[in-house]
Scaffold this motif. Structure first.
Motif, mmCIF file in Angstrom:
data_model
loop_
_atom_site.group_PDB
_atom_site.id
_atom_site.type_symbol
_atom_site.label_atom_id
_atom_site.label_comp_id
_atom_site.label_asym_id
_atom_site.label_seq_id
_atom_site.Cartn_x
_atom_site.Cartn_y
_atom_site.Cartn_z
ATOM 1 N N HIS A 46 40.513 40.910 30.587
ATOM 2 C CA HIS A 46 40.186 41.939 29.590
ATOM 3 C C HIS A 46 41.248 41.926 28.483
ATOM 4 C CE1 HIS A 46 37.219 43.606 32.416
ATOM 5 N NE2 HIS A 46 38.158 43.529 33.345
ATOM 6 N N ASP A 73 37.043 50.077 36.050
ATOM 7 C CA ASP A 73 36.659 49.845 34.667
ATOM 8 C C ASP A 73 37.919 49.620 33.842
ATOM 9 O OD1 ASP A 73 37.819 52.347 34.423
ATOM 10 O OD2 ASP A 73 35.913 53.401 34.125
ATOM 11 N N GLU A 74 37.742 49.342 32.542
ATOM 12 C CA GLU A 74 38.905 49.015 31.711
ATOM 13 C C GLU A 74 39.859 50.194 31.555
ATOM 14 O OE1 GLU A 74 38.704 46.773 28.152
ATOM 15 O OE2 GLU A 74 36.886 45.702 28.732
ATOM 16 N N LYS A 75 39.334 51.412 31.580
ATOM 17 C CA LYS A 75 40.195 52.585 31.461
ATOM 18 C C LYS A 75 41.158 52.671 32.638
ATOM 19 C CE LYS A 75 40.082 57.614 30.900
ATOM 20 N NZ LYS A 75 39.213 58.824 30.791
ATOM 21 N N ASP A 117 44.736 48.191 23.712
ATOM 22 C CA ASP A 117 44.670 49.538 24.280
ATOM 23 C C ASP A 117 46.058 50.066 24.627
ATOM 24 O OD1 ASP A 117 41.922 49.662 24.122
ATOM 25 O OD2 ASP A 117 41.596 48.872 26.141
ATOM 26 N N SER A 130 41.290 42.976 25.589
ATOM 27 C CA SER A 130 41.375 44.216 24.813
ATOM 28 C C SER A 130 42.384 45.199 25.400
ATOM 29 C CB SER A 130 39.997 44.881 24.735
ATOM 30 O OG SER A 130 39.501 45.192 26.027
ATOM 31 N N LEU A 131 42.779 44.996 26.660
ATOM 32 C CA LEU A 131 43.787 45.861 27.269
ATOM 33 C C LEU A 131 45.113 45.806 26.514
ATOM 34 C CD1 LEU A 131 43.202 45.138 31.091
ATOM 35 C CD2 LEU A 131 42.723 47.291 29.892
ATOM 36 N N ALA A 143 43.735 49.866 32.429
ATOM 37 C CA ALA A 143 44.775 50.197 31.443
ATOM 38 C C ALA A 143 45.808 51.142 32.048
ATOM 39 C CB ALA A 143 44.132 50.833 30.213
ATOM 40 N N CYS A 175 45.038 40.894 31.813
ATOM 41 C CA CYS A 175 44.895 40.676 30.376
ATOM 42 C C CYS A 175 43.999 39.489 30.072
ATOM 43 C CB CYS A 175 46.274 40.482 29.735
ATOM 44 S SG CYS A 175 47.292 41.981 29.774
#
Length: 393
Positions: free
Chosen positions: A290, A247-249, A296, A292-293, A252, A287
């Motif tokens: 996603h 996932d994005e978490k 973040d 938004s990374l 990141a 990137c």
């Protein structure tokens, strides 16, 4: 899913009584616990597929068998080419079954990678096939660190064997400093972490730079150099796999690992350049998938891009960090992107550009690469177009 020989054993297993299964396991465990693991071990490997099936049919303790296979085998047989090959062959033939039924498998990668660290040229193809099965949301971060530490593991395995074979005091005075460090209780924890048998004891070593200093003389050992050459290949496979499960978490977190580890690598110049190239490639990819990374991790990315020293020591990854900041630090990519964030990024990059172009370099110093300068100018232009206050600048 099963090999032809395993299917024959499974058909026979359907007619075996529970008492016979227990006897079979007892014999197998006794063989695996023997003082000397000879070629009889190969025969036991060929029978192990039976374990994954019969364990579902009867109350038989499979765990002790798998603990030996994934614990003792790689730890003690990493330098036995024949048995290492047979173990990896067994894993490849029964990969799907192991993933489904043997939880020890995915957490055994620190031990399994000892085989690759010792004999990279012969076994890299096996790990190209196996690595995707070891990448999970729970193992990804530690696995990435472990792959980057693979040359250190290779050197440590050499030291482990030399520590047994060589006298503590060399009369000729030609002892290895790294071997002295390996035997020194003060540094023992660093090497024991590399030699761990399963995942879960931590992402990486706190004193990683100290470990690299201790292993500096190993940077040109042939076995270590060969091991380092396989890491970029495996990293590409790792990143190609992790984007399908993370996932994005987690992604990141992996970006933070890339930024941190770009300066924490065993000092093999070509190895460092190749790792930076791999990081750059997959930073762009993450990137792009996603955007938004970038918001973040804006603090860490800005800190990296604002360090002028990175312009010279990490040109490849520095250029790409600047590019993603200029490309994706925009409200059109993430509504959280504020004017103040854009302004702080602009000012950080502007300061670096001014510093590397305002004066001629000292005699013998390296000039900033033209690509870095043009990327900085391009990023500044993009950021300025998103703020009325920055356009005049």
């Amino acid at each position: 899913m099963y090999s032809h020989g395993s299917e024959s054993l499974i058909r026979q297993a359907r007619e075996i009584q529970e008492s016979e299964l227990n006897k079979f396991y007892s014999r197998l465990i006794k063989l695996l616990q023997g003082k000397e693991l000879g070629h009889e071990t190969v025969d036991s490997l060929q029978r192990l597929q039976l374990c994954t099936y019969v364990g579902e049919m009867a109350a038989v303790d499979c765990e002790s068998v798998w603990n030996l296979v994934f614990g003792r085998f790689p730890a003690e047989l990493f330098n036995d080419h024949f048995l290492a090959h047979e173990l990896l062959r067994f894993l490849r033939l029964n990969l799907e079954s192991l993933q489904l039924r043997v939880p020890q498998y995915t957490h055994s990668f620190p031990n399994l990678l000892k085989l690759l660290a010792w004999d990279s040229p012969a076994l890299v193809d096996d790990f190209v096939d196996l690595l995707p099965s070891l990448v999970t949301t729970g193992t990804a971060v530690e696995l990435l660190h472990t792959l980057l530490d693979l040359p250190c593991l290779s050197a440590t395995l050499v030291l482990q064997l030399r520590s047994v074979c060589l006298p503590i005091a060399d009369p000729g005075g030609r002892g290895l400093l790294s071997l002295d460090a390996f035997r020194n209780p003060s540094f023992r924890g660093l090497f024991l972490f590399l030699l761990r048998t399963e995942a879960g004891s931590g992402d990486t070593i706190d004193r990683l730079s100290t470990l690299h200093e201790l292993l500096a003389e190993a940077a040109d050992w042939p076995r270590v150099v060969q091991c380092a050459q396989t890491v970029p290949v495996l990293l590409h496979i790792f990143f190609n796999t992790v984007i399908t499960v993370a996932d994005e978490k987690l992604l990141a977190h992996l970006i933070l690992v890339m930024l941190e580890r770009s300066s924490l690598l065993l000092n093999i110049p070509k190895y460092c350049r190749e790792i930076h190239r791999v990081f750059s490639c997959h930073l762009l990819r993450l990137c792009k998938l996603h955007p938004s990374l970038v918001v973040d991790q804006s603090h860490e990315l800005l800190e990296f891009a604002g360090a002028t020293a990175n312009v010279y020591s990490k040109e490849e990854i520095y250029t790409h960090v600047v590019w993603v900041l200029g490309e994706y630090l925009s409200v059109s990519c993430d509504s959280r992107c504020s004017v103040s964030l854009i302004t702080s990024c602009f000012e950080a990059l502007e300061a670096v550009l001014f510093e590397i172009t305002s004066s001629a370099p000292a005699p013998g110093a390296v000039c900033a690469a033209p690509r870095v300068i043009t990327t900085l100018m391009s990023a500044l232009a993009k950021l300025a177009s998103r703020s009325h206050d920055l356009i005049p600048r």
